[in-house]
Enzyme design. Structure first.
Site, PDB file in Angstrom:
ATOM      1  N   ASP A 136       8.805   6.849   6.546  1.00  0.00           N
ATOM      2  CA  ASP A 136       7.241   6.517   6.832  1.00  0.00           C
ATOM      3  C   ASP A 136       7.086   5.677   8.245  1.00  0.00           C
ATOM      4  O   ASP A 136       7.925   4.713   8.256  1.00  0.00           O
ATOM      5  CB  ASP A 136       7.062   5.814   5.639  1.00  0.00           C
ATOM      6  CG  ASP A 136       5.050   5.893   6.015  1.00  0.00           C
ATOM      7  OD1 ASP A 136       4.505   5.577   6.867  1.00  0.00           O
ATOM      8  OD2 ASP A 136       4.358   5.313   5.227  1.00  0.00           O
ATOM      9  N   LYS A 157      -1.224   7.098  12.904  1.00  0.00           N
ATOM     10  CA  LYS A 157      -1.476   6.347  13.588  1.00  0.00           C
ATOM     11  C   LYS A 157      -2.041   6.854  14.689  1.00  0.00           C
ATOM     12  O   LYS A 157      -2.884   7.491  15.847  1.00  0.00           O
ATOM     13  CB  LYS A 157      -0.782   5.062  13.390  1.00  0.00           C
ATOM     14  CG  LYS A 157      -1.120   4.296  12.093  1.00  0.00           C
ATOM     15  CD  LYS A 157      -0.776   3.120  12.218  1.00  0.00           C
ATOM     16  CE  LYS A 157      -1.935   2.443  11.036  1.00  0.00           C
ATOM     17  NZ  LYS A 157      -1.022   2.351   9.335  1.00  0.00           N
ATOM     18  N   PHE A 172       3.528   0.136   2.434  1.00  0.00           N
ATOM     19  CA  PHE A 172       2.531   0.845   2.609  1.00  0.00           C
ATOM     20  C   PHE A 172       2.766   1.922   2.706  1.00  0.00           C
ATOM     21  O   PHE A 172       3.381   2.311   4.451  1.00  0.00           O
ATOM     22  CB  PHE A 172       1.450  -0.028   3.515  1.00  0.00           C
ATOM     23  CG  PHE A 172       0.378   0.086   3.017  1.00  0.00           C
ATOM     24  CD1 PHE A 172      -0.747  -0.538   2.732  1.00  0.00           C
ATOM     25  CD2 PHE A 172      -0.454   1.231   4.403  1.00  0.00           C
ATOM     26  CE1 PHE A 172      -1.922   0.195   2.335  1.00  0.00           C
ATOM     27  CE2 PHE A 172      -1.275   1.811   4.498  1.00  0.00           C
ATOM     28  CZ  PHE A 172      -2.760   1.367   3.746  1.00  0.00           C
TER      29      PHE A 172
HETATM   30  C1  LIG Z   1      -1.117   3.042   8.320  1.00  0.00           C
HETATM   31  C2  LIG Z   1      -0.363   3.511   6.983  1.00  0.00           C
HETATM   32  C3  LIG Z   1      -0.390   4.460   6.159  1.00  0.00           C
HETATM   33  C4  LIG Z   1      -2.071   4.843   6.080  1.00  0.00           C
HETATM   34  O1  LIG Z   1      -2.628   6.161   6.916  1.00  0.00           O
HETATM   35  P1  LIG Z   1      -3.956   5.743   7.098  1.00  0.00           P
HETATM   36  O2  LIG Z   1      -3.558   6.648   8.005  1.00  0.00           O
HETATM   37  O3  LIG Z   1      -4.710   4.997   6.598  1.00  0.00           O
HETATM   38  O4  LIG Z   1      -3.631   7.189   5.819  1.00  0.00           O
HETATM   39  C5  LIG Z   1       1.197   4.189   5.659  1.00  0.00           C
HETATM   40  N1  LIG Z   1       1.704   4.073   6.259  1.00  0.00           N
HETATM   41  C6  LIG Z   1       2.411   3.097   7.201  1.00  0.00           C
HETATM   42  C7  LIG Z   1       3.558   2.135   7.200  1.00  0.00           C
HETATM   43  C8  LIG Z   1       1.321   2.997   7.878  1.00  0.00           C
HETATM   44  O5  LIG Z   1       1.792   1.776   8.284  1.00  0.00           O
END
Ligand SMILES: *Cc1c(COP(=O)(O)O)cnc(C)c1O
Length: 423
Positions: free
Chosen positions: A249, A278, A164
């Site tokens: 990420d 986050k 994700f």
């Molecule tokens: C939550 C998340 C995102 C996206 O972040 P947003 O602030 O919702 O755009 C991207 N990568 C990972 C691993 C995440 O947990």
């Protein structure tokens, strides 16, 4: 537990809104003018402190999801509240037309903790990953200019299935999940997907067009999927061998969640680019893309930007957050707490056949069930415990890093009761 009890639990939590999970109308609040893109649980919080939240009727809840890994210092941490209160009276926003000293301080604080030399600030995880994708393309194009390789036009990024990375067009394309991509075709060209935690698959997917490999150190949204210890080192070796960038990420795994400031610091390797967001500013919106000097320098003036990125207000919140995490010992306690919660959940597994597996690193944990987890989640909510349900059968735990042992015991007792009363 029968459907009736689930519906009852739902209605208790829902107080008068007569939708129920079985009615198929979850989140379909006719009275709201919001777009229907979220399946919201029928509860509204009005106050939070530490690990606890209170709803609009005064009921208390234990928050073991922390706004999806955002409230890592708990709700309304006093040091962050004070920093925001102070800054909001001085200066909120100036734009990036000018120098922003707090943003520079924050960048320095971040690069002092890791491999990176430079930071770009934005407002979310998706934007941080969008910046990383743009950086990969621009760096690769500039590096390959004048090379024979330029003819091959390297721009492909290898990402993983069930990853994700966000909801913008580039990041939803990077995300290896059909449910995130469906209906938004045509997707962005230049992404290839391989199974997570499988090095041979990455090696096979590398072509003359490949520019980078992009992964989460632990997959979060697909239910806390922890790869083998040699996965990141093997990705680093492949990237070096083929002249690719390695992008991590760390939007969910970063900032102490797994017991180190950055999850990749559990391994011996460093990436070329890392994205975070986050919990960076404890709930004020902030994301960042960090990179090595050689990579970062291709973002020349005018090549990328964000109106809100790194405002004085949000930077002050992030500086206070890092101060708590690093100087006030918050991260130092995560491994011990995580080990305790994991062992308590493993005890539950021995008593409940319904639990297939329990796993975690630091305070990023999951309990995978043999059956759907949605109903368990609703009953936990009705009994005052907030978790999230991933991939249908997985309960995810992302509690505040500041939680107490007593709060862990209370949460485990609630889950124990819910599982005992189920079937
Ligand atoms: C939550 C998340 C995102 C996206 O972040 P947003 O602030 O919702 O755009 C991207 N990568 C990972 C691993 C995440 O947990």
């Amino acid at each position: 537990m029968g459907q009736q009890e689930v519906d009852q639990a739902w209605q208790t939590a829902n107080k008068g809104n007569n939708t129920s999970p079985s009615s198929g109308k979850k989140g379909n609040f006719a009275s709201s003018a919001l777009m229907p893109n979220y399946a919201r649980l029928p509860v509204a919080f009005v106050r939070g402190q530490g690990t606890r939240l209170w709803d609009d009727s005064g009921r208390e809840y234990l928050d073991f999801i922390s706004g999806i890994g955002v409230n890592n210092l708990g709700h309304c941490p006093p040091a962050v509240v004070a920093a925001v209160q102070e800054q909001v009276t001085q200066l909120i926003h100036t734009s990036n037309l000018y120098r922003v000293p707090l943003q520079e301080q924050l960048a320095q604080r971040l690069v002092d903790t890791c491999f990176a030399d430079r930071v770009f600030f934005c407002n979310s995880g998706a934007e941080a990953n969008e910046a990383a994708i743009k950086l990969v393309r621009r760096y690769t194009q500039e590096r390959d200019k004048g090379h024979k390789r330029a003819q091959s036009g390297r721009y492909e990024i290898i990402t993983t299935i069930n990853s994700f990375h966000g909801r913008t067009m580039a990041t939803l394309t990077a995300t290896g999940q059909d449910k995130v991509q469906r209906g938004y075709e045509p997707l962005l060209p230049g992404f290839r997907y391989v199974p997570f935690n499988n090095i041979e698959a990455v090696a096979k997917a590398i072509t003359p067009q490949t520019a980078a490999i992009m992964v989460e150190p632990i997959q979060g949204e697909s239910g806390v999927v922890i790869p083998a210890d040699d996965y990141l080192p093997a990705l680093r070796a492949l990237a070096d061998q083929h002249g690719l960038l390695l992008v991590l990420d760390e939007v969910q795994t970063g900032l102490g969640r797994t017991g180190r400031l950055w999850c990749h610091q559990w391994s011996s390797i460093t990436p070329d680019i890392m994205t975070i967001a986050k919990s960076l500013a404890s709930g004020l919106p902030m994301g960042a893309c960090l990179a090595r000097e050689e990579v970062a320098r291709v973002f020349s003036p005018g090549s990328h930007g964000s109106t809100f990125g790194g405002t004085p207000l949000v930077s002050a919140a992030a500086l206070a957050t890092l101060h708590m995490l690093l100087d006030q010992g918050v991260i130092a306690s995560v491994n011990e707490k995580g080990a305790y919660l994991l062992s308590r959940l493993q005890q539950l597994q021995q008593r409940h056949e319904m639990i297939r597996s329990v796993r975690g690193r630091g305070l990023m944990l999951a309990v995978e069930l043999n059956s759907p987890a949605e109903e368990i989640l609703s009953v936990c909510l009705s009994r005052g415990l907030l978790l999230s349900c991933q991939m249908g059968t997985i309960l995810r735990f992302l509690p505040p890093l500041t939680l107490s042992q007593e709060e862990m015991d209370q949460a485990v007792a609630i889950l124990d009761g819910v599982l005992t009363d189920s079937f």
